[in-house]
Motif scaffolding. Structure first.
Motif, PDB file in Angstrom:
ATOM      1  N   MET A 151       0.821  -1.205   0.000  1.00  0.00           N
ATOM      2  CA  MET A 151       0.000   0.000   0.000  1.00  0.00           C
ATOM      3  C   MET A 151       0.856   1.256   0.000  1.00  0.00           C
ATOM      4  O   MET A 151       0.567   2.208  -0.729  1.00  0.00           O
ATOM      5  CB  MET A 151      -0.929  -0.012   1.221  1.00  0.00           C
ATOM      6  CG  MET A 151      -1.862   1.146   1.274  1.00  0.00           C
ATOM      7  SD  MET A 151      -3.058   1.015  -0.051  1.00  0.00           S
ATOM      8  CE  MET A 151      -4.118   2.366   0.352  1.00  0.00           C
ATOM      9  N   SER A 152       1.924   1.282   0.809  1.00  0.00           N
ATOM     10  CA  SER A 152       2.786   2.465   0.839  1.00  0.00           C
ATOM     11  C   SER A 152       3.493   2.661  -0.494  1.00  0.00           C
ATOM     12  O   SER A 152       3.702   3.801  -0.928  1.00  0.00           O
ATOM     13  CB  SER A 152       3.789   2.382   1.988  1.00  0.00           C
ATOM     14  OG  SER A 152       4.663   1.302   1.829  1.00  0.00           O
ATOM     15  N   ARG A 153       3.829   1.575  -1.172  1.00  0.00           N
ATOM     16  CA  ARG A 153       4.450   1.678  -2.492  1.00  0.00           C
ATOM     17  C   ARG A 153       3.486   2.317  -3.495  1.00  0.00           C
ATOM     18  O   ARG A 153       3.865   3.196  -4.268  1.00  0.00           O
ATOM     19  CB  ARG A 153       4.854   0.275  -2.963  1.00  0.00           C
ATOM     20  CG  ARG A 153       5.660   0.260  -4.224  1.00  0.00           C
ATOM     21  CD  ARG A 153       6.109  -1.148  -4.612  1.00  0.00           C
ATOM     22  NE  ARG A 153       6.524  -1.944  -3.463  1.00  0.00           N
ATOM     23  CZ  ARG A 153       5.977  -3.116  -3.126  1.00  0.00           C
ATOM     24  NH1 ARG A 153       5.010  -3.632  -3.847  1.00  0.00           N
ATOM     25  NH2 ARG A 153       6.411  -3.785  -2.079  1.00  0.00           N
ATOM     26  N   TYR A 154       2.226   1.898  -3.469  1.00  0.00           N
ATOM     27  CA  TYR A 154       1.234   2.460  -4.392  1.00  0.00           C
ATOM     28  C   TYR A 154       0.924   3.916  -4.057  1.00  0.00           C
ATOM     29  O   TYR A 154       0.717   4.739  -4.959  1.00  0.00           O
ATOM     30  CB  TYR A 154      -0.043   1.632  -4.384  1.00  0.00           C
ATOM     31  CG  TYR A 154       0.160   0.199  -4.833  1.00  0.00           C
ATOM     32  CD1 TYR A 154       1.154  -0.143  -5.735  1.00  0.00           C
ATOM     33  CD2 TYR A 154      -0.627  -0.819  -4.329  1.00  0.00           C
ATOM     34  CE1 TYR A 154       1.358  -1.448  -6.134  1.00  0.00           C
ATOM     35  CE2 TYR A 154      -0.442  -2.135  -4.730  1.00  0.00           C
ATOM     36  CZ  TYR A 154       0.560  -2.441  -5.626  1.00  0.00           C
ATOM     37  OH  TYR A 154       0.747  -3.731  -6.012  1.00  0.00           O
ATOM     38  N   LEU A 155       0.895   4.243  -2.766  1.00  0.00           N
ATOM     39  CA  LEU A 155       0.674   5.635  -2.379  1.00  0.00           C
ATOM     40  C   LEU A 155       1.838   6.512  -2.828  1.00  0.00           C
ATOM     41  O   LEU A 155       1.634   7.634  -3.301  1.00  0.00           O
ATOM     42  CB  LEU A 155       0.481   5.745  -0.862  1.00  0.00           C
ATOM     43  CG  LEU A 155      -0.842   5.222  -0.311  1.00  0.00           C
ATOM     44  CD1 LEU A 155      -0.803   5.196   1.214  1.00  0.00           C
ATOM     45  CD2 LEU A 155      -2.012   6.035  -0.814  1.00  0.00           C
ATOM     46  N   MET A 156       3.059   6.003  -2.694  1.00  0.00           N
ATOM     47  CA  MET A 156       4.232   6.761  -3.132  1.00  0.00           C
ATOM     48  C   MET A 156       4.221   6.978  -4.640  1.00  0.00           C
ATOM     49  O   MET A 156       4.512   8.074  -5.128  1.00  0.00           O
ATOM     50  CB  MET A 156       5.521   6.048  -2.712  1.00  0.00           C
ATOM     51  CG  MET A 156       6.775   6.728  -3.217  1.00  0.00           C
ATOM     52  SD  MET A 156       6.923   8.406  -2.644  1.00  0.00           S
ATOM     53  CE  MET A 156       8.180   8.219  -1.450  1.00  0.00           C
ATOM     54  N   PHE A 157       3.855   5.950  -5.383  1.00  0.00           N
ATOM     55  CA  PHE A 157       3.778   6.062  -6.833  1.00  0.00           C
ATOM     56  C   PHE A 157       2.754   7.131  -7.223  1.00  0.00           C
ATOM     57  O   PHE A 157       3.030   7.988  -8.076  1.00  0.00           O
ATOM     58  CB  PHE A 157       3.412   4.704  -7.429  1.00  0.00           C
ATOM     59  CG  PHE A 157       3.168   4.733  -8.899  1.00  0.00           C
ATOM     60  CD1 PHE A 157       4.186   5.035  -9.778  1.00  0.00           C
ATOM     61  CD2 PHE A 157       1.910   4.461  -9.407  1.00  0.00           C
ATOM     62  CE1 PHE A 157       3.955   5.071 -11.138  1.00  0.00           C
ATOM     63  CE2 PHE A 157       1.681   4.488 -10.767  1.00  0.00           C
ATOM     64  CZ  PHE A 157       2.705   4.800 -11.633  1.00  0.00           C
ATOM     65  N   SER A 158       1.598   7.112  -6.586  1.00  0.00           N
ATOM     66  CA  SER A 158       0.573   8.110  -6.877  1.00  0.00           C
ATOM     67  C   SER A 158       1.040   9.508  -6.487  1.00  0.00           C
ATOM     68  O   SER A 158       0.784  10.480  -7.194  1.00  0.00           O
ATOM     69  CB  SER A 158      -0.723   7.775  -6.146  1.00  0.00           C
ATOM     70  OG  SER A 158      -1.229   6.543  -6.583  1.00  0.00           O
ATOM     71  N   LEU A 159       1.722   9.595  -5.357  1.00  0.00           N
ATOM     72  CA  LEU A 159       2.235  10.885  -4.903  1.00  0.00           C
ATOM     73  C   LEU A 159       3.248  11.456  -5.894  1.00  0.00           C
ATOM     74  O   LEU A 159       3.230  12.655  -6.174  1.00  0.00           O
ATOM     75  CB  LEU A 159       2.858  10.742  -3.515  1.00  0.00           C
ATOM     76  CG  LEU A 159       3.470  11.997  -2.913  1.00  0.00           C
ATOM     77  CD1 LEU A 159       2.411  13.070  -2.708  1.00  0.00           C
ATOM     78  CD2 LEU A 159       4.147  11.672  -1.595  1.00  0.00           C
ATOM     79  N   VAL A 160       4.100  10.623  -6.424  1.00  0.00           N
ATOM     80  CA  VAL A 160       5.091  11.089  -7.402  1.00  0.00           C
ATOM     81  C   VAL A 160       4.396  11.606  -8.660  1.00  0.00           C
ATOM     82  O   VAL A 160       4.734  12.683  -9.174  1.00  0.00           O
ATOM     83  CB  VAL A 160       6.089   9.961  -7.756  1.00  0.00           C
ATOM     84  CG1 VAL A 160       6.892  10.294  -8.997  1.00  0.00           C
ATOM     85  CG2 VAL A 160       7.003   9.689  -6.578  1.00  0.00           C
ATOM     86  N   MET A 161       3.409  10.885  -9.147  1.00  0.00           N
ATOM     87  CA  MET A 161       2.720  11.302 -10.367  1.00  0.00           C
ATOM     88  C   MET A 161       1.940  12.603 -10.160  1.00  0.00           C
ATOM     89  O   MET A 161       1.966  13.492 -11.004  1.00  0.00           O
ATOM     90  CB  MET A 161       1.782  10.194 -10.858  1.00  0.00           C
ATOM     91  CG  MET A 161       2.495   8.958 -11.353  1.00  0.00           C
ATOM     92  SD  MET A 161       3.704   9.267 -12.664  1.00  0.00           S
ATOM     93  CE  MET A 161       2.658   9.851 -13.980  1.00  0.00           C
ATOM     94  N   ILE A 162       1.270  12.723  -9.036  1.00  0.00           N
ATOM     95  CA  ILE A 162       0.476  13.930  -8.782  1.00  0.00           C
ATOM     96  C   ILE A 162       1.367  15.084  -8.328  1.00  0.00           C
ATOM     97  O   ILE A 162       1.158  16.232  -8.708  1.00  0.00           O
ATOM     98  CB  ILE A 162      -0.639  13.611  -7.770  1.00  0.00           C
ATOM     99  CG1 ILE A 162      -1.638  12.662  -8.436  1.00  0.00           C
ATOM    100  CG2 ILE A 162      -1.326  14.871  -7.279  1.00  0.00           C
ATOM    101  CD1 ILE A 162      -2.619  12.039  -7.530  1.00  0.00           C
ATOM    102  N   GLY A 163       2.385  14.765  -7.552  1.00  0.00           N
ATOM    103  CA  GLY A 163       3.325  15.800  -7.125  1.00  0.00           C
ATOM    104  C   GLY A 163       4.101  16.398  -8.284  1.00  0.00           C
ATOM    105  O   GLY A 163       4.499  17.567  -8.234  1.00  0.00           O
ATOM    106  N   SER A 164       4.312  15.618  -9.334  1.00  0.00           N
ATOM    107  CA  SER A 164       5.018  16.164 -10.496  1.00  0.00           C
ATOM    108  C   SER A 164       4.199  17.258 -11.168  1.00  0.00           C
ATOM    109  O   SER A 164       4.762  18.185 -11.753  1.00  0.00           O
ATOM    110  CB  SER A 164       5.368  15.053 -11.486  1.00  0.00           C
ATOM    111  OG  SER A 164       4.205  14.522 -12.065  1.00  0.00           O
TER     112      SER A 164
END
Length: 170
Positions: free
Chosen positions: A54-67
């Motif tokens: 779950m933390s891996r998927y949250l981090m991936f989403s954060l990177v995409m949206i944070g970009s």
């Protein structure tokens, strides 16, 4: 024309606010989850088996949206020493050309990400057992928000107002 500009400015602020709020929520959820995983493992001797995934998927989403936020605030690393050496008119032209290339790249990510999400929707994640559709939706969501932020940087409120929007969210 004034009404259209006002309408688009408000729309731009709403999209930026949603993007910043979503990034903040993802960061908060990921932080709470990771802290809980450490507490559960070392204090209660009961590791959370799905937490890493779950933390891996949250981090991936954060990177995409944070970009998208980084694009809007021009916080991505870039080489500007050549750009600043050019005359002002050429700088503007080159920035538009660069942003056109960025938008083209983001369109490819958006389309291919949507196709990937649809193609992989039948598969399930190992621990959480949710469809990979939800994981891979971060590609088109992040690319779409990034495209909107590129347009917002050129046509929306200036950067100082955008920074004020972030401070208001946090």
């Amino acid at each position: 024309m004034q009404r259209l500009t006002t309408f688009l400015g408000h729309g731009d602020r709403v999209v930026f606010w949603i993007t910043a709020t979503l990034a903040g929520a993802l960061l908060l959820m990921m932080s709470i989850l990771v802290i809980w995983m450490v507490v559960a493992r070392y204090l209660f001797n009961a590791p959370v088996f799905w937490g890493d995934e779950m933390s891996r998927y949250l981090m991936f989403s954060l990177v995409m949206i944070g970009s998208a936020i980084a694009i809007r605030l021009q916080q991505h690393p870039r080489l500007t020493f050549l750009l600043t050496a050019l005359p002002a008119r050429l700088q503007i032209t080159l920035e538009w050309l660069i942003d056109t290339i960025v938008i083209g790249t983001l369109l490819v990510i958006l389309i291919q990400g949507a196709l990937l999400a649809i193609d992989e929707s039948i598969m399930r994640t190992p621990s959480l057992r949710v469809s990979y559709l939800w994981v891979y939706l971060s590609y088109p969501l992040g690319a779409g928000l990034s495209i909107l932020q590129v347009f917002g940087r050129h046509f929306g409120p200036d950067r100082r107002e955008a920074l004020g929007e972030i401070e208001g969210v946090v």
